[in-house]
Design a protein around this motif. Structure first.
Motif, PDB file in Angstrom:
ATOM      1  N   ALA A 178      29.851   1.151  37.339  1.00 54.07           N
ATOM      2  CA  ALA A 178      30.020   2.422  38.039  1.00 54.07           C
ATOM      3  C   ALA A 178      30.009   2.201  39.554  1.00 54.07           C
ATOM      4  O   ALA A 178      30.806   2.804  40.287  1.00 54.07           O
ATOM      5  CB  ALA A 178      28.905   3.385  37.639  1.00 54.07           C
ATOM      6  N   ALA A 179      29.114   1.327  40.018  1.00 54.11           N
ATOM      7  CA  ALA A 179      29.046   1.039  41.449  1.00 54.11           C
ATOM      8  C   ALA A 179      30.311   0.331  41.922  1.00 54.11           C
ATOM      9  O   ALA A 179      30.923   0.710  42.928  1.00 54.11           O
ATOM     10  CB  ALA A 179      27.815   0.187  41.750  1.00 54.11           C
ATOM     11  N   GLY A 180      30.699  -0.718  41.179  1.00 54.76           N
ATOM     12  CA  GLY A 180      31.875  -1.473  41.590  1.00 54.76           C
ATOM     13  C   GLY A 180      33.140  -0.643  41.537  1.00 54.76           C
ATOM     14  O   GLY A 180      33.875  -0.515  42.519  1.00 54.76           O
ATOM     15  N   SER A 181      33.393  -0.031  40.391  1.00 55.62           N
ATOM     16  CA  SER A 181      34.604   0.762  40.225  1.00 55.62           C
ATOM     17  C   SER A 181      34.584   2.002  41.109  1.00 55.62           C
ATOM     18  O   SER A 181      35.550   2.294  41.817  1.00 55.62           O
ATOM     19  CB  SER A 181      34.742   1.169  38.758  1.00 55.62           C
ATOM     20  OG  SER A 181      35.850   2.009  38.580  1.00 55.62           O
ATOM     21  N   GLY A 182      33.448   2.722  41.073  1.00 52.29           N
ATOM     22  CA  GLY A 182      33.370   3.957  41.843  1.00 52.29           C
ATOM     23  C   GLY A 182      33.449   3.727  43.337  1.00 52.29           C
ATOM     24  O   GLY A 182      34.186   4.415  44.053  1.00 52.29           O
ATOM     25  N   ALA A 183      32.707   2.747  43.830  1.00 53.26           N
ATOM     26  CA  ALA A 183      32.709   2.481  45.272  1.00 53.26           C
ATOM     27  C   ALA A 183      34.078   2.021  45.748  1.00 53.26           C
ATOM     28  O   ALA A 183      34.564   2.461  46.803  1.00 53.26           O
ATOM     29  CB  ALA A 183      31.650   1.427  45.603  1.00 53.26           C
ATOM     30  N   VAL A 184      34.708   1.132  44.989  1.00 55.04           N
ATOM     31  CA  VAL A 184      36.022   0.625  45.394  1.00 55.04           C
ATOM     32  C   VAL A 184      37.069   1.736  45.359  1.00 55.04           C
ATOM     33  O   VAL A 184      37.915   1.833  46.252  1.00 55.04           O
ATOM     34  CB  VAL A 184      36.439  -0.557  44.486  1.00 55.04           C
ATOM     35  CG1 VAL A 184      37.880  -0.968  44.752  1.00 55.04           C
ATOM     36  CG2 VAL A 184      35.507  -1.746  44.705  1.00 55.04           C
ATOM     37  N   LEU A 342      38.679 -13.578  45.002  1.00 59.91           N
ATOM     38  CA  LEU A 342      39.834 -14.144  44.285  1.00 59.91           C
ATOM     39  C   LEU A 342      40.850 -13.052  43.974  1.00 59.91           C
ATOM     40  O   LEU A 342      42.061 -13.233  44.171  1.00 59.91           O
ATOM     41  CB  LEU A 342      39.366 -14.831  42.998  1.00 59.91           C
ATOM     42  CG  LEU A 342      40.456 -15.453  42.089  1.00 59.91           C
ATOM     43  CD1 LEU A 342      39.903 -16.670  41.364  1.00 59.91           C
ATOM     44  CD2 LEU A 342      40.974 -14.459  41.059  1.00 59.91           C
ATOM     45  N   TRP A 343      40.375 -11.924  43.455  1.00 54.62           N
ATOM     46  CA  TRP A 343      41.290 -10.821  43.149  1.00 54.62           C
ATOM     47  C   TRP A 343      42.018 -10.359  44.409  1.00 54.62           C
ATOM     48  O   TRP A 343      43.213 -10.077  44.372  1.00 54.62           O
ATOM     49  CB  TRP A 343      40.521  -9.643  42.545  1.00 54.62           C
ATOM     50  CG  TRP A 343      39.891  -9.957  41.219  1.00 54.62           C
ATOM     51  CD1 TRP A 343      40.143 -11.041  40.427  1.00 54.62           C
ATOM     52  CD2 TRP A 343      38.897  -9.198  40.543  1.00 54.62           C
ATOM     53  NE1 TRP A 343      39.366 -11.000  39.293  1.00 54.62           N
ATOM     54  CE2 TRP A 343      38.589  -9.877  39.330  1.00 54.62           C
ATOM     55  CE3 TRP A 343      38.229  -8.007  40.824  1.00 54.62           C
ATOM     56  CZ2 TRP A 343      37.656  -9.401  38.417  1.00 54.62           C
ATOM     57  CZ3 TRP A 343      37.294  -7.529  39.916  1.00 54.62           C
ATOM     58  CH2 TRP A 343      37.018  -8.220  38.733  1.00 54.62           C
ATOM     59  N   ASN A 344      41.277 -10.303  45.511  1.00 50.02           N
ATOM     60  CA  ASN A 344      41.897  -9.890  46.774  1.00 50.02           C
ATOM     61  C   ASN A 344      42.944 -10.905  47.216  1.00 50.02           C
ATOM     62  O   ASN A 344      44.056 -10.542  47.622  1.00 50.02           O
ATOM     63  CB  ASN A 344      40.821  -9.744  47.849  1.00 50.02           C
ATOM     64  CG  ASN A 344      41.362  -9.235  49.173  1.00 50.02           C
ATOM     65  OD1 ASN A 344      41.815  -8.097  49.270  1.00 50.02           O
ATOM     66  ND2 ASN A 344      41.315 -10.064  50.198  1.00 50.02           N
ATOM     67  N   ALA A 345      42.616 -12.216  47.099  1.00 43.59           N
ATOM     68  CA  ALA A 345      43.557 -13.268  47.496  1.00 43.59           C
ATOM     69  C   ALA A 345      44.771 -13.313  46.578  1.00 43.59           C
ATOM     70  O   ALA A 345      45.871 -13.694  47.008  1.00 43.59           O
ATOM     71  CB  ALA A 345      42.849 -14.627  47.491  1.00 43.59           C
ATOM     72  N   ALA A 346      44.602 -12.930  45.325  1.00 41.59           N
ATOM     73  CA  ALA A 346      45.718 -12.933  44.374  1.00 41.59           C
ATOM     74  C   ALA A 346      46.643 -11.738  44.561  1.00 41.59           C
ATOM     75  O   ALA A 346      47.682 -11.659  43.898  1.00 41.59           O
ATOM     76  CB  ALA A 346      45.184 -12.958  42.942  1.00 41.59           C
ATOM     77  N   GLY A 347      46.285 -10.823  45.446  1.00 39.78           N
ATOM     78  CA  GLY A 347      47.178  -9.717  45.777  1.00 39.78           C
ATOM     79  C   GLY A 347      46.951  -8.432  45.016  1.00 39.78           C
ATOM     80  O   GLY A 347      47.788  -7.530  45.076  1.00 39.78           O
ATOM     81  N   TYR A 348      45.821  -8.320  44.311  1.00 40.63           N
ATOM     82  CA  TYR A 348      45.569  -7.088  43.566  1.00 40.63           C
ATOM     83  C   TYR A 348      45.075  -5.983  44.503  1.00 40.63           C
ATOM     84  O   TYR A 348      44.344  -6.243  45.453  1.00 40.63           O
ATOM     85  CB  TYR A 348      44.544  -7.346  42.457  1.00 40.63           C
ATOM     86  CG  TYR A 348      45.101  -8.196  41.346  1.00 40.63           C
ATOM     87  CD1 TYR A 348      45.953  -7.657  40.393  1.00 40.63           C
ATOM     88  CD2 TYR A 348      44.785  -9.554  41.256  1.00 40.63           C
ATOM     89  CE1 TYR A 348      46.480  -8.447  39.375  1.00 40.63           C
ATOM     90  CE2 TYR A 348      45.304 -10.348  40.245  1.00 40.63           C
ATOM     91  CZ  TYR A 348      46.156  -9.794  39.308  1.00 40.63           C
ATOM     92  OH  TYR A 348      46.676 -10.573  38.309  1.00 40.63           O
ATOM     93  N   SER A 349      45.494  -4.762  44.226  1.00 42.17           N
ATOM     94  CA  SER A 349      45.132  -3.620  45.069  1.00 42.17           C
ATOM     95  C   SER A 349      43.720  -3.141  44.744  1.00 42.17           C
ATOM     96  O   SER A 349      43.154  -3.467  43.697  1.00 42.17           O
ATOM     97  CB  SER A 349      46.119  -2.467  44.855  1.00 42.17           C
ATOM     98  OG  SER A 349      45.987  -1.941  43.539  1.00 42.17           O
ATOM     99  N   LEU A 350      43.166  -2.318  45.645  1.00 36.63           N
ATOM    100  CA  LEU A 350      41.845  -1.748  45.394  1.00 36.63           C
ATOM    101  C   LEU A 350      41.849  -0.863  44.147  1.00 36.63           C
ATOM    102  O   LEU A 350      40.866  -0.803  43.404  1.00 36.63           O
ATOM    103  CB  LEU A 350      41.379  -0.939  46.601  1.00 36.63           C
ATOM    104  CG  LEU A 350      40.979  -1.737  47.855  1.00 36.63           C
ATOM    105  CD1 LEU A 350      40.540  -0.793  48.967  1.00 36.63           C
ATOM    106  CD2 LEU A 350      39.874  -2.733  47.551  1.00 36.63           C
TER     107      LEU A 350
END
Length: 509
Positions: A178-184, A342-350
């Motif tokens: 919830a924190a990770g998904s909700g905050a992002v 890694l997800w950010n470097a791989a180009g995935y959006s928020l």
């Protein structure tokens, strides 16, 4: 009051045998679902979400790795855990009891620390960001120490522990999701300030629920009076801890800068040496501890007694035991350190990261925790630990596949799901295992020591994760982290043969 016979039975439990099924009371399951939720929300905010926030602000990967060392603070919770076993929070504890009093104080600290992180979310002043993240880590850890000690007191057996641990981890991991998904998601649609404020409010919700619970003792003081008195004392404690942390941090930062250290300096060996000092001191003292009389630990100062008793009880077997717990959660910690960068470097959006950290992670984590709790309750512990280590390794190696795969939402979701399932299963088994190692005489302090030590080496390596990633890449980093987690299995034959000594002492209070 616990009988010494019960203490002896727990301390000599055969971890190679399957436990007899025991049904945990529903009220305990609901309680630890709530407490797990209380601790899981803030943990992600000074860990994975913070590393993603720093990455989005263009902070160098090496510096982001240094921020992972904030998670070293829970490793040293043994330093203040005896205080929670011995002292009470004025106001709160007179009405709600010692354990709930510390939990309520911690929730106030968590709320205020996260609000401070919200209003410094531009990360223009990294020392200030680090200060408030440290305070958030401290109060989150204090809450966990109080909750863990209470859990072991309420349910001392392996079969009793397993469903309560599963409920606690369901709450914990669902809150992390919830924190990770909700905050992002909030950050993607607004900004990081609103994201942290939103999670701060959510993290504070269990406080009024605890405040509405019945008192622990007969003839307690008035509820309103206890709440006002406890809140005033707690705010003073929180302010004093913030001032002390800021002062110590300023001195240390000035010393580091004066010594010429920069982001390019390899400080990992220094941090490793400093972090290992208290544990090395206990290991050096082990021959002398081993010769103590059976009742000697109980007659020592309250601060030392829990740790001397643990080393006395396991004797030289404590060394392979500590090595085992150091490696077992390696994959989980290292994945959390660099998965989001890694997800950010791989180009995935928020938005994609939010979904991976949301529905996907929650569903798979819940399933993993449920299976881990079932394994711990129904299988011999040695079998459950092997299954957990294998699941953890696979949860790391899946990110190697993600790194080389063509970026797409389903690739991200599969990788996040495998990661959460594997580490959820491993975590549930491990918490039950550690709970079986402690003495009911010192549940909070000894569990704090063992669980803190379990994360020392992984978090030290995590602080150097950025440097390692620059040398071997994301694929090499996740291959290595999975292999380190799997390596714990090599120590199991030594660990499972341990039979602790029993001290026949007076009944527990």
């Amino acid at each position: 009051m616990q009988n010494p016979t019960d203490v002896a039975a727990m301390a000599t439990a055969d971890l190679t045998a399957a436990p007899a099924p025991v049904a945990a009371p529903t009220r305990l399951l609901r309680l630890y679902l709530l407490l797990g939720f209380s601790a899981g929300l803030p943990f992600y905010m000074f860990n994975a979400v913070l590393t993603l926030r720093l990455a989005r602000h263009g902070v160098d990967i090496v510096v982001i790795g240094f921020f992972a060392w904030i998670a070293l603070l829970p490793t040293f919770k043994f330093a203040w855990a005896p205080l929670l076993d011995r002292y009470s929070v004025p106001g709160f504890s007179r009405f709600w009891g010692r354990r709930r009093g510390w939990i309520m104080l911690s929730q106030l600290g968590i709320f205020l620390s996260m609000v401070a992180m919200a209003f410094t979310s531009d990360d223009q002043n990294l020392p200030l960001t680090a200060l408030f993240a440290l305070l958030l880590a401290f109060w989150t850890t204090t809450l966990e120490v109080a909750a863990d000690g209470w859990r072991i007191e309420l349910a001392p057996g392996q079969a009793e522990q397993a469903p309560i641990v599963a409920a606690n981890l369901w709450g914990y991991r669902s809150a992390m999701v919830a924190a990770g998904s909700g905050a992002v998601l909030v950050a993607a649609r607004s900004d990081w300030t609103l994201a942290y404020l939103t999670i701060a409010v959510a993290a504070f919700l269990p406080f009024p629920i605890l405040a509405a619970m019945r008192p622990e003792r007969p003839d307690p003081p008035g509820r309103t009076r206890a709440l006002l008195h406890g809140t005033a004392i707690s705010l003073a404690i929180i302010l004093a801890s913030a001032v002390a942390t800021a002062g110590i941090g300023w001195v240390l930062l000035s010393a580091v800068q004066g010594a010429g250290f920069t982001a390019e300096t390899n400080v990992t060996p220094i941090v490793l040496a400093v972090a290992l000092m208290p544990f090395a001191a206990l290991a050096i003292a082990l021959p002398r501890i081993n010769r103590l009389a059976a009742d000697a630990p109980a007659r020592m100062p309250a601060f030392l007694a829990p740790y001397v008793e643990l080393f006395w009880r396991y004797s030289y077997g404590i060394l392979p035991l500590l090595a085992f717990v150091s490696f077992y959660r390696m994959g989980d910690v290292l994945t959390l350190t660099l998965s989001h960068p890694l997800w950010n470097a791989a180009g995935y959006s928020l938005e994609q990261i939010s979904m991976a950290d949301g529905v996907v992670a929650l569903t798979c984590s819940m399933a993993g925790v449920a299976l881990g709790g079932l394994c711990a309750a129904r299988l011999p512990m040695v079998v459950a630990l092997v299954i957990g280590a294998c699941a953890s390794a696979i949860g790391n190696w899946v990110f190697v596949w993600l790194w080389f795969a063509e970026p797409s939402s389903w690739v991200l979701y599969v990788a996040a799901g495998v990661d959460q399932f594997g580490h959820g299963l491993e975590g549930a088994v491990f918490v039950v295992y550690l709970s079986m190692l402690v003495s009911p005489r010192y549940p909070g302090a000894q569990y704090a020591f063992l669980s803190g030590f379990a994360f020392l080496l992984p978090r030290l390596i995590g602080g150097a994760a950025g440097t390692i990633q620059k040398q071997i890449g994301y694929d090499g980093f996740f291959m290595l982290s999975g292999a380190l987690s799997l390596a714990a299995i090599l120590l199991l034959p030594f660990v499972m043969r341990l039979r602790p000594r029993i001290a026949e002492t007076e009944p527990l209070p």
